[in-house]
Scaffold this active site. Structure first.
Site, PDB file in Angstrom:
ATOM      1  N   HIS A 372       0.795  -1.233   0.000  1.00  0.00           N
ATOM      2  CA  HIS A 372       0.000   0.000   0.000  1.00  0.00           C
ATOM      3  C   HIS A 372       0.822   1.274   0.000  1.00  0.00           C
ATOM      4  O   HIS A 372       0.258   2.369   0.111  1.00  0.00           O
ATOM      5  CB  HIS A 372      -0.929   0.055   1.208  1.00  0.00           C
ATOM      6  CG  HIS A 372      -2.021  -0.969   1.201  1.00  0.00           C
ATOM      7  ND1 HIS A 372      -3.243  -0.742   0.635  1.00  0.00           N
ATOM      8  CD2 HIS A 372      -2.050  -2.232   1.683  1.00  0.00           C
ATOM      9  CE1 HIS A 372      -3.999  -1.813   0.787  1.00  0.00           C
ATOM     10  NE2 HIS A 372      -3.292  -2.741   1.415  1.00  0.00           N
ATOM     11  N   LYS A 563      -7.890  14.217   4.650  1.00  0.00           N
ATOM     12  CA  LYS A 563      -7.051  13.010   4.611  1.00  0.00           C
ATOM     13  C   LYS A 563      -6.006  13.170   5.693  1.00  0.00           C
ATOM     14  O   LYS A 563      -5.920  14.237   6.310  1.00  0.00           O
ATOM     15  CB  LYS A 563      -6.391  12.848   3.240  1.00  0.00           C
ATOM     16  CG  LYS A 563      -5.686  14.126   2.748  1.00  0.00           C
ATOM     17  CD  LYS A 563      -5.062  13.957   1.371  1.00  0.00           C
ATOM     18  CE  LYS A 563      -6.034  14.081   0.236  1.00  0.00           C
ATOM     19  NZ  LYS A 563      -6.120  12.921  -0.633  1.00  0.00           N
ATOM     20  N   ARG A 564      -5.208  12.110   5.940  1.00  0.00           N
ATOM     21  CA  ARG A 564      -4.121  12.272   6.898  1.00  0.00           C
ATOM     22  C   ARG A 564      -3.235  13.450   6.472  1.00  0.00           C
ATOM     23  O   ARG A 564      -3.073  13.733   5.286  1.00  0.00           O
ATOM     24  CB  ARG A 564      -3.282  10.994   6.976  1.00  0.00           C
ATOM     25  CG  ARG A 564      -3.965   9.861   7.699  1.00  0.00           C
ATOM     26  CD  ARG A 564      -4.330  10.233   9.120  1.00  0.00           C
ATOM     27  NE  ARG A 564      -3.158  10.327   9.960  1.00  0.00           N
ATOM     28  CZ  ARG A 564      -2.800   9.411  10.850  1.00  0.00           C
ATOM     29  NH1 ARG A 564      -3.541   8.331  11.037  1.00  0.00           N
ATOM     30  NH2 ARG A 564      -1.716   9.560  11.591  1.00  0.00           N
ATOM     31  N   LYS A 569       1.246  14.563   0.807  1.00  0.00           N
ATOM     32  CA  LYS A 569      -0.130  14.853   0.378  1.00  0.00           C
ATOM     33  C   LYS A 569      -0.316  16.344   0.092  1.00  0.00           C
ATOM     34  O   LYS A 569      -1.311  16.764  -0.482  1.00  0.00           O
ATOM     35  CB  LYS A 569      -1.129  14.373   1.424  1.00  0.00           C
ATOM     36  CG  LYS A 569      -1.146  12.840   1.582  1.00  0.00           C
ATOM     37  CD  LYS A 569      -2.120  12.398   2.659  1.00  0.00           C
ATOM     38  CE  LYS A 569      -2.049  10.922   2.979  1.00  0.00           C
ATOM     39  NZ  LYS A 569      -2.764  10.059   2.020  1.00  0.00           N
ATOM     40  N   THR A 671      -8.397   6.840  -1.964  1.00  0.00           N
ATOM     41  CA  THR A 671      -9.770   6.349  -2.086  1.00  0.00           C
ATOM     42  C   THR A 671     -10.746   7.494  -1.813  1.00  0.00           C
ATOM     43  O   THR A 671     -11.879   7.466  -2.291  1.00  0.00           O
ATOM     44  CB  THR A 671     -10.049   5.178  -1.115  1.00  0.00           C
ATOM     45  OG1 THR A 671      -9.488   5.506   0.165  1.00  0.00           O
ATOM     46  CG2 THR A 671      -9.422   3.901  -1.623  1.00  0.00           C
ATOM     47  N   LYS A 675     -14.478   8.763  -3.473  1.00  0.00           N
ATOM     48  CA  LYS A 675     -15.688   9.109  -2.702  1.00  0.00           C
ATOM     49  C   LYS A 675     -16.216  10.476  -3.117  1.00  0.00           C
ATOM     50  O   LYS A 675     -17.426  10.665  -3.294  1.00  0.00           O
ATOM     51  CB  LYS A 675     -15.373   9.093  -1.198  1.00  0.00           C
ATOM     52  CG  LYS A 675     -15.079   7.700  -0.674  1.00  0.00           C
ATOM     53  CD  LYS A 675     -14.386   7.690   0.692  1.00  0.00           C
ATOM     54  CE  LYS A 675     -13.732   6.327   0.906  1.00  0.00           C
ATOM     55  NZ  LYS A 675     -12.741   6.321   1.992  1.00  0.00           N
TER      56      LYS A 675
END
Ligand code: 26V
Length: 824
Positions: A372, A563-564, A569, A671, A675
């Protein structure tokens, strides 16, 4: 004996789902009295919650027992999904909705003067995971039950799941999450299903009979008990109910009486305390170093318990173990359960007397592994001395397997010394460590990535040498999300609209959602779609007002990044762009600025300094921007505290723009991106992870792609990237960086962000500067699209209609057919 008993068990007709509200209300009252022990006149909201769940749970139990029995009788192959994380969220709505009982229960409770929405809010989130990996496991469990894969999830029943985040003075504060405080009506404790787990001690080699065969006996110096807690996982329409089995640790001897009697009252509880620690807390780090002994103990604890359980079930049904690979597929969710590879070897060889070569063949045919992340700091490895001390027999097996693999590689004549050393299960440079990724790889017949790009990069980078040795093993399975939770439950408005437009077939056959595409330019539909989105935005605006005291206008563009918090990111890129926009709005009041609300949410690993600083920066910028009258409300910034599954269910449906802006090559899949799009947001994103495939599905005109590609990122890094030059050639970026760096947003501590910003000038590993201009320009393109409102919604509807492929049902069917060899 067991089979005689089992054949007597009858398939009981399950309790009906089509009860009337009155009948269900009577059942709830009965449950309140006899199972909760309360009369309606004194029942609290928690009591009503417990009674409502129990009334529906009975129906689930009937279906659960029948599902188990049916798999047994058909001698079906079972899938075992081993994961240290299951980020489930609330279960009540999921269960009611999948059973089709939502309206009945709502009306039943109305008859009792109880508001379903009020009691639903009281159910805690089961937050047994960090982020994407844990949520994927939860979506997969639901999809396996839906598409009819007999499966068991295995994990740990953490008493303290993911921490609760509060924001105090702009900064993250971590508080323990006590999700079990009011009990857990969903779980069934199985005291009888418990296994001993050993640690430490020594290995004795014993000669067997004729002196030829050597057997190893591990004599652990410590033992704990793993006790099973089962939660039913209800598939769509309740057709199949699978099991999530979570292990809780218990001392073998709760109290050491010798010590107690000798007056050592603290020492007497030693075992108890040690055991307690194992299932107490989830490691709150995602893609960040853990490395502690307790983590390895957790990994072995749940791997060993799960494997003992699997072997016991197999033996009781088939009476032998050689058919295991035909009847059980064991899936490793990342490397966290990778020690299972050597645990299965130990059980087969030492306990069940199977020869090494045969055991190794069985092991490889049984296991499959999903990777992952490619981030080097998240690739697990354990110091050899630690591994050897805790798991001496497993260490021997690692060496034995390694010797075979290296021999095999050398025999091909295709590998030089460097390659051989990268294939090895032991990292030899510096401190010697056991590489869990390599162990999972060699012990599995299938290794998959989670998006097409990520799988390609796996082949080129971390697993390049192992891929050369075993070229048939790596395959791709692009992630998906369950449409039940992420559309039907969280977005009733849009679900209703889709149903009106294309009929109800998509509820059971999600591919049918594609039929919505032709409504994308239908004026009446577009208007209804926009109205449904507005309702969702009003709901979020209300939550923001309640939790933050920030007033936002639901007609503004809702731009969301949840998100985290992680440097790769790039929440930092987003907030720097917000600062640049703030500057532009003030400098050019004459222009027609699109009103925007930038929402953020996410948790930082408690030890991750820069991630926590980025949270603080977002809050500092918000404080200044939100109060500045010269902005005239055109830009608002809101950091929503304690982002979790339940908050996601409110935020996803309310988004217009979804921020998926990781440095290309670093986000394995994502993911959240799926969504958002399924709920009608447009994506602004890089060509990273599953964004690449989302673009292929929704079409280039319906997504906002910017920035360097993964290949370009690699090239820039290789060719000596100079962020300072880039910054100097971008006036907007220079201006924003110097404002942050000089303390415009932290006037009482002007140097607060100096180092963070210096990092961008000096190295900028995450390419914030390199992508800034492209990102800012693409945000202005989003403004232009937004200004033509019907056009925007047309694009949004295309996104919804074209997301069907990203259902986790599709992903699970691919796993079933191509990895597990299970018929669906
Ligand atoms: C690593 C570690 C390292 C040590 C401490 C605890 C810990 C916990 C988790 C991890 C691995 C996290 C990897 C992960 O969450 N990957 C995410 O997986 C998602 C599902 O495949 C994917 O969508 C995300 O892109 C990816 O970042």
């Amino acid at each position: 004996m067991t089979s005689a008993i089992k054949s007597k068990a009858k398939v009981v007709a399950p309790m009906p789902l089509d009860v009337t509200p009155r009948e269900l209300a009577d059942e709830i009252l009965k449950d309140l009295r006899y199972r909760v022990g309360k009369d309606a006149s004194v029942a609290t909201s928690y009591d009503w919650l417990a009674a409502s769940i129990k009334a529906v749970r009975d129906r689930i139990v009937d279906r659960w027992i029948n599902s188990t029995k049916q798999a047994y009788e058909a001698q079906a192959k079972r899938v075992y999904y081993l994961s240290l994380e299951f980020l489930i969220g609330r279960l009540m709505r999921d269960a009611f909705s999948n059973l089709g009982m939502m309206e009945t229960i709502r009306e039943a409770l109305e008859l009792l003067d109880v508001d379903l929405d009020v009691i639903a809010q009281l159910e805690p989130d089961a937050a047994l995971g960090n982020g994407g990996l844990g949520r994927l496991a939860a979506c997969f469990m639901e999809s396996m039950a839906t598409v009819g894969v007999p499966s068991h999830g295995y994990g740990i029943r953490y008493v303290n799941g993911m921490f609760r985040q509060e924001i105090s003075d702009g900064q993250q504060v971590e508080l323990p999450e006590t999700w079990l405080d009011h009990g857990n009506p969903w779980e069934f404790e199985r005291r009888e299903r418990s296994f001993e787990i050993g640690f430490g001690g020594s290995v004795e080699a014993a000669e067997v009979q004729d002196g030829l065969v050597e057997r190893h006996v591990w004599k652990p110096s410590e033992h704990v008990l793993a006790v099973a807690y089962d939660t039913p996982v209800v598939g769509w329409r309740g057709n199949r109910v699978n099991t999530l089995r979570l292990w809780s640790s218990m001392p073998v001897d709760p109290i050491l009486l010798d010590k107690f009697n000798a007056g050592d009252h603290v020492g007497a509880l030693e075992e108890s305390n040690k055991a307690d620690a194992l299932s107490r807390v989830l490691y709150p780090a995602d893609s960040h170093k853990a490395g502690q002994e307790l983590r390895l103990r957790q990994e072995y604890f749940f791997s060993s318990a799960s494997l003992q359980d699997i072997l016991q079930r197999h033996l009781s049904q088939y009476g032998e173990l050689r058919s295991l690979p035909d009847k059980a597929a064991i899936h490793l969710n990342d490397t966290h359960p990778a020690v299972s590879v050597v645990e299965l070897m130990r059980l087969l060889i030492d306990v069940h007397g199977i020869e090494f070569d045969e055991a190794w063949d069985m092991t490889k045919r049984t296991f499959a592994y999903t990777n992952h992340t490619l981030l080097p700091e998240a690739l697990e490895s354990w110091p050899v001395p630690l591994f050897e001390r805790l798991l001496p027999r497993h260490m021997q097996l690692v060496y034995e397997i390694n010797a075979q693999i290296l021999l095999e590689a050398r025999a091909t004549g295709n590998f030089d010394d460097g390659q051989i050393s990268r294939i090895s299960l032991i990292q030899e440079d510096g401190e010697r460590r056991v590489r869990m990724g390599n162990l999972a790889f060699v012990g599995s017949h299938s290794i998959n990535g989670v998006s097409a790009l990520h799988t390609d990069l796996m082949k080129e980078t971390v697993f390049a040498d192992l891929h050369k040795l075993y070229p048939d093993r790596i395959n791709n399975k692009t992630n998906g999300i369950t449409p039940r939770r992420w559309l039907f439950q969280c977005n009733e408005g849009l679900t209703g609209l889709v149903r009106e437009a294309i009929g109800a077939r998509f509820l059971d056959d999600f591919e049918a959602l594609a039929e919505l595409d032709k409504f994308a330019s239908d004026k009446a539909f577009v208007e209804k779609f926009a109205a449904a989105k507005r309702v969702n935005k009003q709901r979020l605006a209300q939550v923001a007002a309640e939790r933050l005291g920030v007033k936002v206008d639901p007609s503004a563009l809702f731009d969301i990044q949840i998100k985290r918090i992680h440097e790769y990111k790039r929440q930092l890129l987003n907030i720097i762009e917000a600062v640049a926009l703030y500057d532009q709005i003030r400098s050019h009041p004459e222009r027609d600025w699109v009103p925007r609300v930038k929402f953020f949410g996410g948790k930082a690993a408690p030890s991750y300094y820069n991630a926590k600083l980025i949270i603080r920066l977002i809050n500092d910028v918000a404080k200044v921007v939100n109060r500045d009258p010269s902005v005239r409300g055109l830009l608002k910034i809101a950091f929503m505290p304690n982002y979790n599954v339940s908050l996601a269910e409110i935020m996803m449906p309310a988004a217009d723009l979804s921020e998926q802006i990781s440095t290309a090559g670093m986000e394995a899949s994502g993911t959240g991106n799926m969504k958002f799009a399924l709920n009608g947001a447009l994506t602004i994103g890089t060509l990273d992870g599953a964004n690449v495939e989302m673009q292929e599905h929704v079409g280039e005109d319906n997504i906002l792609i910017f920035g360097l590609t993964a290949q370009e990122v690699a090239e820039r890094r290789a060719n000596g990237y100079k962020p300072r030059d880039v910054i100097e050639s971008s006036p907007e970026l220079s201006q924003a960086l110097s404002a942050i760096s000089s303390g415009v947003f932290s006037p009482h501590e002007p140097g607060r962000y100096r180092e963070l910003i210096d990092g961008i000038y000096n190295s900028d590993w995450f390419m914030v500067a390199a992508d800034f201009d492209s990102y800012a320009a693409t945000q202005r393109k989003a403004d232009v699209w937004w200004t033509d409102s019907p056009l925007w919604y047309t694009k949004a509807i295309h996104n919804v209609a074209r997301m069907a492929w990203f259902s986790s049902d599709r992903t699970i069917r691919e796993y079933a057919r191509e990895i597990w060899n299970v018929r669906v």
